[in-house]
Design a protein around this motif. Structure first.
Motif, PDB file in Angstrom:
ATOM      1  N   LEU A 122      30.187  95.419   1.901  1.00 18.69           N
ATOM      2  CA  LEU A 122      31.198  95.795   2.872  1.00 18.69           C
ATOM      3  C   LEU A 122      31.495  94.618   3.796  1.00 18.69           C
ATOM      4  N   PHE A 123      30.463  93.820   4.094  1.00 18.52           N
ATOM      5  CA  PHE A 123      30.624  92.744   5.055  1.00 18.52           C
ATOM      6  C   PHE A 123      30.526  91.337   4.464  1.00 18.52           C
ATOM      7  N   VAL A 124      29.500  91.084   3.715  1.00 15.33           N
ATOM      8  CA  VAL A 124      29.160  89.708   3.372  1.00 15.33           C
ATOM      9  C   VAL A 124      30.291  89.001   2.635  1.00 15.33           C
ATOM     10  N   GLY A 125      30.661  87.829   3.145  1.00 19.36           N
ATOM     11  CA  GLY A 125      31.663  87.007   2.475  1.00 19.36           C
ATOM     12  C   GLY A 125      33.088  87.457   2.692  1.00 19.36           C
ATOM     13  N   SER A 126      33.313  88.421   3.555  1.00 13.30           N
ATOM     14  CA  SER A 126      34.671  88.919   3.768  1.00 13.30           C
ATOM     15  C   SER A 126      35.165  88.537   5.152  1.00 13.30           C
ATOM     16  N   ASN A 127      36.483  88.683   5.349  1.00 13.39           N
ATOM     17  CA  ASN A 127      37.038  88.455   6.685  1.00 13.39           C
ATOM     18  C   ASN A 127      36.474  89.473   7.671  1.00 13.39           C
ATOM     19  N   THR A 128      36.206  90.679   7.172  1.00 20.47           N
ATOM     20  CA  THR A 128      35.617  91.704   8.020  1.00 20.47           C
ATOM     21  C   THR A 128      34.277  91.223   8.558  1.00 20.47           C
ATOM     22  N   GLU A 129      33.482  90.594   7.689  1.00 15.76           N
ATOM     23  CA  GLU A 129      32.167  90.106   8.109  1.00 15.76           C
ATOM     24  C   GLU A 129      32.309  89.069   9.206  1.00 15.76           C
ATOM     25  N   LYS A 130      33.348  88.227   9.120  1.00 19.10           N
ATOM     26  CA  LYS A 130      33.552  87.187  10.132  1.00 19.10           C
ATOM     27  C   LYS A 130      33.883  87.806  11.482  1.00 19.10           C
ATOM     28  N   VAL A 131      34.681  88.877  11.453  1.00 19.42           N
ATOM     29  CA  VAL A 131      35.018  89.569  12.703  1.00 19.42           C
ATOM     30  C   VAL A 131      33.777  90.247  13.268  1.00 19.42           C
ATOM     31  N   VAL A 132      33.065  90.974  12.402  1.00 24.40           N
ATOM     32  CA  VAL A 132      31.867  91.700  12.821  1.00 24.40           C
ATOM     33  C   VAL A 132      30.834  90.747  13.424  1.00 24.40           C
ATOM     34  N   ARG A 133      30.668  89.609  12.803  1.00 27.47           N
ATOM     35  CA  ARG A 133      29.617  88.672  13.224  1.00 27.47           C
ATOM     36  C   ARG A 133      29.923  88.020  14.570  1.00 27.47           C
ATOM     37  N   THR A 134      31.202  87.879  14.891  1.00 27.65           N
ATOM     38  CA  THR A 134      31.573  87.135  16.100  1.00 27.65           C
ATOM     39  C   THR A 134      32.106  88.011  17.217  1.00 27.65           C
ATOM     40  N   SER A 135      32.382  89.275  16.939  1.00 31.18           N
ATOM     41  CA  SER A 135      32.995  90.135  17.956  1.00 31.18           C
ATOM     42  C   SER A 135      31.992  90.609  18.992  1.00 31.18           C
ATOM     43  N   ASN A 136      32.310  90.386  20.254  1.00 30.87           N
ATOM     44  CA  ASN A 136      31.499  90.924  21.341  1.00 30.87           C
ATOM     45  C   ASN A 136      31.862  92.378  21.614  1.00 30.87           C
ATOM     46  N   VAL A 137      32.969  92.810  21.016  1.00 32.02           N
ATOM     47  CA  VAL A 137      33.455  94.179  21.173  1.00 32.02           C
ATOM     48  C   VAL A 137      33.019  94.973  19.937  1.00 32.02           C
ATOM     49  N   PRO A 138      32.560  96.204  20.096  1.00 28.26           N
ATOM     50  CA  PRO A 138      32.198  97.012  18.927  1.00 28.26           C
ATOM     51  C   PRO A 138      33.347  97.105  17.931  1.00 28.26           C
ATOM     52  N   VAL A 139      32.996  97.094  16.646  1.00 25.17           N
ATOM     53  CA  VAL A 139      33.994  97.128  15.566  1.00 25.17           C
ATOM     54  C   VAL A 139      33.753  98.356  14.697  1.00 25.17           C
ATOM     55  N   ILE A 140      34.795  99.127  14.444  1.00 24.34           N
ATOM     56  CA  ILE A 140      34.710 100.213  13.467  1.00 24.34           C
ATOM     57  C   ILE A 140      35.426  99.767  12.210  1.00 24.34           C
ATOM     58  N   VAL A 141      34.715  99.815  11.085  1.00 25.83           N
ATOM     59  CA  VAL A 141      35.270  99.401   9.796  1.00 25.83           C
ATOM     60  C   VAL A 141      35.664 100.642   8.995  1.00 25.83           C
ATOM     61  N   ILE A 142      36.912 100.650   8.556  1.00 28.06           N
ATOM     62  CA  ILE A 142      37.464 101.790   7.821  1.00 28.06           C
ATOM     63  C   ILE A 142      37.758 101.369   6.386  1.00 28.06           C
ATOM     64  N   LYS A 143      37.328 102.192   5.433  1.00 28.51           N
ATOM     65  CA  LYS A 143      37.481 101.822   4.026  1.00 28.51           C
ATOM     66  C   LYS A 143      38.366 102.750   3.219  1.00 28.51           C
ATOM     67  N   LYS A 144      38.738 103.883   3.799  1.00 27.07           N
ATOM     68  CA  LYS A 144      39.562 104.835   3.059  1.00 27.07           C
ATOM     69  C   LYS A 144      40.446 105.596   4.039  1.00 27.07           C
ATOM     70  N   PRO A 145      41.473 106.272   3.558  1.00 25.54           N
ATOM     71  CA  PRO A 145      42.349 107.017   4.474  1.00 25.54           C
ATOM     72  C   PRO A 145      41.648 108.220   5.086  1.00 25.54           C
ATOM     73  N   HIS A 146      41.988 108.517   6.333  1.00 20.61           N
ATOM     74  CA  HIS A 146      41.443 109.676   7.040  1.00 20.61           C
ATOM     75  C   HIS A 146      42.602 110.458   7.647  1.00 20.61           C
ATOM     76  N   GLN A 147      42.783 111.681   7.202  1.00 21.94           N
ATOM     77  CA  GLN A 147      43.810 112.522   7.809  1.00 21.94           C
ATOM     78  C   GLN A 147      43.368 112.978   9.190  1.00 21.94           C
ATOM     79  N   ASP A 148      42.069 113.141   9.349  1.00 27.61           N
ATOM     80  CA  ASP A 148      41.492 113.516  10.627  1.00 27.61           C
ATOM     81  C   ASP A 148      40.339 112.560  10.896  1.00 27.61           C
TER      82      ASP A 148
END
Length: 276
Positions: A122-148
């Motif tokens: 989910l994280f390693v080697g991805s742009n998401t991982e770069k954001v997660v690793r450097t963000s001082n703000v909590p990050v929520i990662v979404i992988k699929k659509p959510h109607q609710d």
């Protein structure tokens, strides 16, 4: 943080970034928060600096294309009634997302990920991982659509590492914001990597002492930490998995590294990362 004021959503106009935007919109409406949309063009400095007609035309073309696409995003039906701000930057480094989040006083980053094979991928080697690793703000990662997107139960995985108390406090703050329960799980691997109870108990006591209150810790045994975390969340019907990160040094040891072959559980659920 008593209230959530702004949510940053980095978008690349993929379906996954729209999944994230939709979730951010649901959260924003729940908390009367605004959304900051960020798109990074990533053109080379030579193209931008070049006065040649062809390069100048190329730069204008991509900028106008980004403006048109981000305008389409702001007109989504589910964004109606939400305060919106759209930013287009020529960033190429995803570490810049943290700068924008801090400049705009965002309380949360919500972003999409294409990963499908478990926590590590989910994280390693991805742009998401770069954001997660450097963000001082909590990050929520979404992988699929959510109607609710209703968060009733949060699970935080911990290894009782240094500063994990600060991550717990932030997770607890979000749990209160979401009116959700927060469970803490420690996964002890079976086999050669098994850690004795005395050592774990010592870590647990140090964690509770620093926290200054008694917290129920759930212990779970599994052949791998990654698999144990996912299986525990599955068994508990968790809505959100919380994982502390170690900032620029990389994610916690149970995130970085290869998963055991053929991990049977996929982290399709939303994951929140919190920098310790």
């Amino acid at each position: 943080m008593d209230i959530m004021k702004k949510i940053l959503v980095p978008v690349d106009f993929s379906e996954h970034s729209e999944y994230a935007l939709h979730v951010a919109a649901i959260i924003a409406k729940q908390h009367n928060a605004g959304i900051v949309l960020l798109h990074m063009i990533g053109m080379s400095d030579s193209v931008l600096a070049n006065s040649e007609i062809a390069e100048e035309a190329e730069a204008k073309y991509y900028l106008n294309l980004a403006k048109d696409k981000i305008k389409q995003y702001t007109e989504k039906e589910y964004l109606k009634g939400i305060s919106l701000e759209a930013i287009i930057q020529n960033y190429k480094d995803f570490e810049e997302v943290n700068n924008v989040a801090e400049e705009k006083n965002c309380d949360l980053v919500v972003m999409g990920s294409h990963g499908t094979s478990g926590i590590s991928e989910l994280f390693v080697g991805s742009n998401t991982e770069k954001v997660v690793r450097t963000s001082n703000v909590p990050v929520i990662v979404i992988k699929k659509p959510h109607q609710d997107f209703t968060i009733k139960k949060m699970v935080m995985a911990t290894d009782f590492a240094n500063k994990s108390v600060s991550a717990y406090i932030k997770a607890d703050t979000f749990a209160k914001l979401f009116n959700a329960s927060l469970e803490v799980v420690y996964v002890n691997t079976t086999g050669a990597n098994f850690i004795g109870y005395d050592i774990v108990d010592k870590r647990l006591k140090a964690f509770k002492k620093e926290l200054g209150k008694d917290v129920n810790i759930n212990f779970y045994s599994s052949p791998s930490v990654e698999r144990g975390i996912l299986k525990y969340c599955q068994e508990k019907n968790a809505d959100l998995l919380v994982i502390p990160t170690h900032g620029r040094k990389g994610l916690a040891h149970f995130v970085v590294g290869s998963l055991a072959e053929n991990v049977s559980n996929h982290a399709q659920m939303p994951v929140m990362t919190i920098k310790m």
